[in-house]
Write a protein that holds these residues in place. Structure first.
Motif, PDB file in Angstrom:
ATOM      1  N   LEU A 370       0.835  -1.195   0.000  1.00  0.00           N
ATOM      2  CA  LEU A 370       0.000   0.000   0.000  1.00  0.00           C
ATOM      3  C   LEU A 370       0.871   1.247   0.000  1.00  0.00           C
ATOM      4  N   HIS A 371       0.443   2.255  -0.724  1.00  0.00           N
ATOM      5  CA  HIS A 371       1.136   3.532  -0.768  1.00  0.00           C
ATOM      6  C   HIS A 371       0.106   4.626  -0.522  1.00  0.00           C
ATOM      7  N   GLY A 372       0.206   5.273   0.663  1.00  0.00           N
ATOM      8  CA  GLY A 372      -0.734   6.340   0.953  1.00  0.00           C
ATOM      9  C   GLY A 372      -2.175   5.885   0.956  1.00  0.00           C
ATOM     10  N   GLY A 373      -2.431   4.656   1.425  1.00  0.00           N
ATOM     11  CA  GLY A 373      -3.804   4.161   1.480  1.00  0.00           C
ATOM     12  C   GLY A 373      -4.286   3.537   0.195  1.00  0.00           C
ATOM     13  N   GLN A 374      -3.398   3.296  -0.783  1.00  0.00           N
ATOM     14  CA  GLN A 374      -3.802   2.706  -2.052  1.00  0.00           C
ATOM     15  C   GLN A 374      -3.010   1.442  -2.314  1.00  0.00           C
ATOM     16  N   LEU A 375      -3.705   0.431  -2.806  1.00  0.00           N
ATOM     17  CA  LEU A 375      -3.061  -0.778  -3.288  1.00  0.00           C
ATOM     18  C   LEU A 375      -2.885  -0.663  -4.800  1.00  0.00           C
ATOM     19  N   VAL A 376      -1.704  -0.983  -5.294  1.00  0.00           N
ATOM     20  CA  VAL A 376      -1.425  -0.976  -6.730  1.00  0.00           C
ATOM     21  C   VAL A 376      -1.178  -2.415  -7.142  1.00  0.00           C
ATOM     22  N   ASP A 377      -2.066  -2.981  -7.963  1.00  0.00           N
ATOM     23  CA  ASP A 377      -1.893  -4.374  -8.358  1.00  0.00           C
ATOM     24  C   ASP A 377      -0.874  -4.479  -9.490  1.00  0.00           C
ATOM     25  N   ARG A 378      -0.614  -5.717  -9.925  1.00  0.00           N
ATOM     26  CA  ARG A 378       0.435  -5.939 -10.920  1.00  0.00           C
ATOM     27  C   ARG A 378       0.074  -5.396 -12.296  1.00  0.00           C
ATOM     28  N   LEU A 379      -1.188  -5.097 -12.520  1.00  0.00           N
ATOM     29  CA  LEU A 379      -1.599  -4.537 -13.801  1.00  0.00           C
ATOM     30  C   LEU A 379      -1.821  -3.037 -13.725  1.00  0.00           C
ATOM     31  N   GLY A 380      -1.489  -2.413 -12.591  1.00  0.00           N
ATOM     32  CA  GLY A 380      -1.580  -0.968 -12.485  1.00  0.00           C
ATOM     33  C   GLY A 380      -2.873  -0.456 -11.886  1.00  0.00           C
ATOM     34  N   MET A 381      -3.833  -1.311 -11.571  1.00  0.00           N
ATOM     35  CA  MET A 381      -5.074  -0.854 -10.959  1.00  0.00           C
ATOM     36  C   MET A 381      -4.793  -0.334  -9.557  1.00  0.00           C
ATOM     37  N   ARG A 382      -5.330   0.851  -9.234  1.00  0.00           N
ATOM     38  CA  ARG A 382      -5.169   1.441  -7.915  1.00  0.00           C
ATOM     39  C   ARG A 382      -6.485   1.325  -7.158  1.00  0.00           C
ATOM     40  N   VAL A 383      -6.410   0.758  -5.958  1.00  0.00           N
ATOM     41  CA  VAL A 383      -7.587   0.567  -5.117  1.00  0.00           C
ATOM     42  C   VAL A 383      -7.377   1.378  -3.847  1.00  0.00           C
ATOM     43  N   ALA A 384      -8.151   2.436  -3.660  1.00  0.00           N
ATOM     44  CA  ALA A 384      -8.058   3.256  -2.456  1.00  0.00           C
ATOM     45  C   ALA A 384      -8.823   2.578  -1.330  1.00  0.00           C
ATOM     46  N   ILE A 385      -8.182   2.469  -0.157  1.00  0.00           N
ATOM     47  CA  ILE A 385      -8.833   1.850   0.990  1.00  0.00           C
ATOM     48  C   ILE A 385     -10.114   2.608   1.299  1.00  0.00           C
ATOM     49  N   GLY A 386     -11.221   1.895   1.402  1.00  0.00           N
ATOM     50  CA  GLY A 386     -12.527   2.549   1.432  1.00  0.00           C
ATOM     51  C   GLY A 386     -13.028   2.974   2.788  1.00  0.00           C
ATOM     52  N   THR A 387     -12.385   2.548   3.891  1.00  0.00           N
ATOM     53  CA  THR A 387     -12.894   2.855   5.223  1.00  0.00           C
ATOM     54  C   THR A 387     -11.818   3.555   6.041  1.00  0.00           C
ATOM     55  N   SER A 388     -12.249   4.182   7.146  1.00  0.00           N
ATOM     56  CA  SER A 388     -11.292   4.838   8.030  1.00  0.00           C
ATOM     57  C   SER A 388     -10.376   3.826   8.696  1.00  0.00           C
ATOM     58  N   ASP A 389     -10.877   2.641   8.991  1.00  0.00           N
ATOM     59  CA  ASP A 389     -10.051   1.557   9.514  1.00  0.00           C
ATOM     60  C   ASP A 389      -9.641   0.669   8.344  1.00  0.00           C
ATOM     61  N   PRO A 390      -8.349   0.589   8.000  1.00  0.00           N
ATOM     62  CA  PRO A 390      -7.969  -0.193   6.824  1.00  0.00           C
ATOM     63  C   PRO A 390      -8.338  -1.659   6.921  1.00  0.00           C
ATOM     64  N   LEU A 391      -8.404  -2.223   8.148  1.00  0.00           N
ATOM     65  CA  LEU A 391      -8.761  -3.637   8.276  1.00  0.00           C
ATOM     66  C   LEU A 391     -10.225  -3.884   7.946  1.00  0.00           C
ATOM     67  N   ASP A 392     -11.070  -2.849   8.020  1.00  0.00           N
ATOM     68  CA  ASP A 392     -12.462  -3.008   7.603  1.00  0.00           C
ATOM     69  C   ASP A 392     -12.593  -3.118   6.093  1.00  0.00           C
ATOM     70  N   SER A 393     -11.530  -2.771   5.348  1.00  0.00           N
ATOM     71  CA  SER A 393     -11.554  -2.857   3.888  1.00  0.00           C
ATOM     72  C   SER A 393     -10.937  -4.145   3.372  1.00  0.00           C
ATOM     73  N   LEU A 394     -10.415  -4.974   4.243  1.00  0.00           N
ATOM     74  CA  LEU A 394      -9.754  -6.212   3.852  1.00  0.00           C
ATOM     75  C   LEU A 394     -10.500  -7.389   4.451  1.00  0.00           C
ATOM     76  N   ALA A 395     -10.782  -8.399   3.655  1.00  0.00           N
ATOM     77  CA  ALA A 395     -11.526  -9.559   4.154  1.00  0.00           C
ATOM     78  C   ALA A 395     -11.079 -10.804   3.414  1.00  0.00           C
ATOM     79  N   SER A 396     -11.202 -11.926   4.089  1.00  0.00           N
ATOM     80  CA  SER A 396     -10.929 -13.227   3.492  1.00  0.00           C
ATOM     81  C   SER A 396     -12.188 -14.068   3.591  1.00  0.00           C
ATOM     82  N   THR A 397     -12.090 -15.340   3.294  1.00  0.00           N
ATOM     83  CA  THR A 397     -13.248 -16.222   3.442  1.00  0.00           C
ATOM     84  C   THR A 397     -13.438 -16.553   4.924  1.00  0.00           C
ATOM     85  N   LEU A 398     -14.679 -16.610   5.344  1.00  0.00           N
ATOM     86  CA  LEU A 398     -14.976 -16.842   6.753  1.00  0.00           C
ATOM     87  C   LEU A 398     -14.729 -18.283   7.189  1.00  0.00           C
ATOM     88  N   ASP A 399     -14.624 -19.197   6.210  1.00  0.00           N
ATOM     89  CA  ASP A 399     -14.375 -20.587   6.574  1.00  0.00           C
ATOM     90  C   ASP A 399     -12.897 -20.964   6.475  1.00  0.00           C
TER      91      ASP A 399
END
Length: 861
Positions: A370-399
């Motif tokens: 992450l750079h300044g709250g943004q994830l840059v994927d290998r193809l150049g897509m920038r994803v800005a963290i959407g919540t005030s708590d960055p962990l609320d923007s990240l999730a995995s499978t519950l099982d």
């Protein structure tokens, strides 16, 4: 050859005249240095028009958008006008007067088009677009082209063209007699000289063409090479980097440097080396494009995916032409094609392996680059963290199965969930959520589970959103005729309530949700239709209800008792106070209770270690009760999540912008961290002092919050008695500057005017003026003689006790000042609550506020 077929002297002279005439015409039609500069400026203006603008500004000149850029039409016409001027100059080469007019009028047209573009750019009212590279490049090329064209026109006025005398008859007496062999040989020698001069010109054109193609390949790297297919399907028309140039694709930067080096080598060398470099540059470009950038992740069911952009296709065409020009004139360079192909295939590409950072067990590292709250994927897509708590923007499978999802903020009231796999982020579902972004919990059975709403008393709901939806409305802004909150059909409301509402994921695969006065802990496998919140209410100890709770698989439970206090209960053990009881200024020590820490986040991992983060350095309390500092450090931790695999995630905001750090194998590595030093004597809380007075502690039922109807209510409260003598929380007005209880169940507060105060007694308010001191007996003036001295070694909160003497509370003990000495009245052994947020005296009883709980302390008779 028969004698009659031999050319005569007149025929040979005529042939020479025609040859010289063609030579002269080609000479006067040469563009010249100003024309070459104009051609380069036309190419520069074209590339400036094709350049993408900054993210979110929509400054694209080469295509119309929702809000087209002012001056766009003139910018598109500019390179065409420059090229037409060059062509018109060549066509009018044989007429000096016409050529002078063409250059003059052409200069005026280029200047007018540049001015029209500049006027449109200035008047569009979008400063961010006015300073984009496309706009600046277009204006710069137009201005330079106007200056060069003007110089070209004035040069023609200063040096008018005069036709060069043509080659006349070289023979003194031309005749119709056939030429002899020696004369015929001389004639052909002269004609060969003419043709060889054109051969040298043609030989000089190939290096120029090769160099020009290399420059164009280099320029093509700033065009969009990767584009998002159908971004409108998930509401991404103005969000993220829908188009990314080659230099914005992280995994392609090494390859871009190789292409740049080969293009420069093509320009800087000559001869066979130039052709070798040209073929290597073109082959590496073609091999890399066809092997990597043209093979992109598959399209999702909603039609979203990646495809090559205009830059990739432009580079592919130019590379093929570069290979062709490099191969002309020699066959040895064909052997270099294999070398170029290997270079294009082996360099890091956009479809390489997943990024695996080198980590040390137990040391934090940046998880998602992450750079300044943004994830840059290998193809150049920038994803800005959407919540005030960055962990609320990240999730995995519950099982626990593989999978990772990101919540990216793509608008002021909308976010998009991205599927993140193999280093590539693909948008899946766009969520219209209103001002408050949801907390993404995870994915189960192809359903997104999240917590929506809940800010500032607004409604909240636990929702299940299908992954195959393109868009979903989860704003909870209105209800349907059945009284249920409206959501997009297909979205299920599992549970709902009224805010505030916060949440936290635990290492035992449970989700904790806490509101204003209740806490629920829901196992992940119970998040389904028909969920009943009342079945999952938890209250592990005083202060837990309505506060954050974290638990581990071994049964260790930690909860927040108030603003600064944390308490812990291990299976079969007594409740222990972890934080909030040490005096201010106590450094981190091996005993957490003896360290003054500001805990913003905490979590229990799979082995019962308790992780603490906040204003103090990030640390962990191991099952042996020792506080250990995290090696490597992690500052500004605002959230912590212990995962079922034994790792720990830290949400931080260093210098602004969220970051997510991961501590791999944190649960097993915590016991190896060095222990903190022993606490200082004044900070030691391992053996609390026992008191001399016995008290009886009682946990009161939930206390109601009331509005005194005196001005606009604020958020601060003070314990007091209502008109019926019932204990309530009195919501103080916004105009209150300072407040204090009067000791009898009433509350005083001051207003903006320093000479005015309000006294609330059993629901009735009285305004007083010109006061010095207010107490249980009303307002009275007090004259104090002597010198005010601070109490030594007596930290804590001081107040008027039930007996009228000065009492104190240091988060552990009750203190009293008798004849200038501080004595201990009671401690934890007599039921004194620890780490309380507020102490209020009403009559002969003391009320301690711990989070949403109130504990009453009475003197035992």
């Amino acid at each position: 050859m028969p004698l009659r077929d031999l050319p005569t002297e007149a025929q040979a002279a005529a042939a020479l005249i025609r040859t010289d005439l063609l030579t002269h015409r080609r000479t006067i039609r040469r563009t010249g240095k100003p024309g070459v500069v104009l051609a380069c400026l036309a190419v520069g203006a074209l590339f400036a028009v094709l350049l993408p603008g900054r993210t979110g500004t929509g400054c694209y000149l080469w295509r119309a958008g929702v809000q087209p850029v002012g001056g766009r039409s003139a910018a598109l016409v500019l390179p065409v006008v420059i090229v037409l001027l060059i062509l018109a100059d060549r066509l009018s080469a044989e007429s000096s007067g016409l050529r002078r007019q063409v250059r003059g009028w052409g200069t005026a047209v280029v200047a007018a088009v540049t001015m029209a573009a500049w006027t449109g750019f200035v008047q569009q009212g979008r400063p961010s677009c006015s300073f984009s590279p496309a706009v600046i490049g277009t204006l710069a090329c137009g201005t330079l082209a106007t200056a060069v064209a003007g110089y070209w026109a004035t040069q023609l006025v200063r040096r008018p063209m005069t036709p060069r005398p043509t080659l006349g008859n070289d023979s003194p007496n031309p005749s119709a007699e056939p030429l002899n062999q020696s004369e015929l040989r001389a004639l052909f020698v002269r004609m060969i000289d003419r043709t060889e001069s054109w051969t040298s010109i043609r030989a000089g054109m190939m290096p120029f063409a090769t160099g020009a193609l290399a420059v164009l390949v280099l320029f093509s790297t700033v065009l969009p090479w990767r584009e998002l297919r159908d971004p409108v399907a998930v509401g991404l028309a103005d969000a993220g980097l829908i188009r990314a140039q080659l230099w914005e694709i992280p995994s392609a930067r090494t390859w871009a440097l190789i292409l740049c080096a080969l293009a420069v080598a093509t320009l800087a060398t000559r001869g066979l080396v130039r052709r070798l470099a040209a073929v290597a540059c073109g082959t590496a470009t073609v091999a890399g494009l066809t092997a990597h950038l043209l093979w992109l992740p598959p399209i999702l069911p909603n039609g979203v995916g990646y495809h090559p952009g205009i830059g990739a296709w432009t580079a592919l065409v130019l590379a093929v032409l570069l290979i062709a020009t490099g191969l002309i004139g020699g066959r040895l360079v064909v052997l270099l094609g294999g070398v170029g192909a290997v270079a294009g295939l082996l360099v890091p590409s956009a479809t390489g392996t997943t990024y695996r950072p080198e980590t040390t067990v137990g040391a934090p590292h940046r998880m998602l680059n992450l750079h300044g709250g943004q994830l840059v994927d290998r193809l150049g897509m920038r994803v800005a963290i959407g919540t005030s708590d960055p962990l609320d923007s990240l999730a995995s499978t519950l099982d626990g199965s593989p999978g990772l999802w990101l919540l990216g903020r793509t608008g002021s009231e909308s976010s998009t969930v991205f599927a993140y796999d193999d280093g590539v982020a693909l948008p899946q579902v766009t969520l219209n959520h209103g001002p408050t972004a949801p907390a993404l919990w995870g994915v189960t059975d192809d359903q997104l589970v999240l917590l929506a709403g809940g800010a500032r008393g607004k409604p909240w709901a636990i929702l299940s959103v299908p992954l195959d939806l393109a868009q979903a409305d989860i704003s909870l802004s209105h209800k349907d005729p059945d009284g249920q909150y409206y959501v997009t059909p297909g979205v299920e409301v599992l549970a709902s309530g009224v805010g505030p509402a916060l949440s936290h994921r635990n290492a035992d695969r449970s989700i904790v949700v806490w509101g204003g006065s209740t806490t629920w802990q829901i196992p992940a496998n119970q998040l389904r239709t028909g969920l009943r919140l009342q079945d999952f209410t938890i209250n592990p100890g005083v202060g837990a209800q309505g506060n954050a709770v974290s638990s581990g698989p071994d049964g260790t439970t930690v909860w927040r008792t108030g603003a600064t206090g944390l308490a812990m209960a291990r299976p079969g053990g007594a409740t222990q106070q972890l934080t909030g009881v040490a005096p201010a200024g106590c450094l981190l020590s091996r005993d957490a209770a003896s360290s003054s820490t500001t805990v913003d986040a905490f979590a229990v991992d799979v082995r019962g270690n308790i992780w603490l983060g906040g204003g103090a350095p990030t640390s962990v309390i191991t099952p042996d009760g020792v506080l250990r500092k995290l090696p490597g450090g992690a500052d500004g931790v605002s959230s912590i999540e212990a995962r079922p695999d034994g790792s720990v995630l830290l949400g931080t905001a260093p210098g602004g912008g969220g970051q997510i750090l991961q501590i791999p194998a944190a649960a097993s590595a915590a016991s190896t961290y060095p222990a903190a030093p022993d606490p200082e004597p004044r900070c030691d809380r391992r053996t609390p002092v026992r008191g001399t007075t016995n008290f009886r502690a009682t946990v009161l039922p939930p206390v109601e919050t009331v509005d005194p109807q005196q001005g606009s209510p604020g958020v601060s409260t003070q314990l007091g008695l209502d008109a019926a003598g019932k204990l309530v929380r009195i919501r103080l007005p916004l105009a209150a500057h300072a407040w204090a209880p009067d000791g009898q169940g009433g509350v005083w507060w001051t207003l903006a005017d320093p000479d005015r105060a309000v006294h609330l007694v059993r629901g009735r308010t009285t305004v007083h003026r010109e006061l010095n001191l207010y107490g249980p007996d009303g307002v009275r003036r007090v004259v104090v003689n002597g010198e005010l001295r601070p109490l030594r070694d007596a930290p804590g909160t001081w107040f008027a006790g039930p007996d009228g003497k000065l009492w104190g509370y240091d988060a552990v003990h009750l203190l009293r000042v008798d004849a200038g000495r501080v004595t201990v009245l009671a401690g934890p052994g007599q039921g004194v609550p620890q780490a309380a947020d507020q102490v209020t005296v009403i009559g002969q009883a003391l009320y301690f506020q711990l989070g949403n709980d109130v504990v009453r302390l009475d003197v035992a008779r």
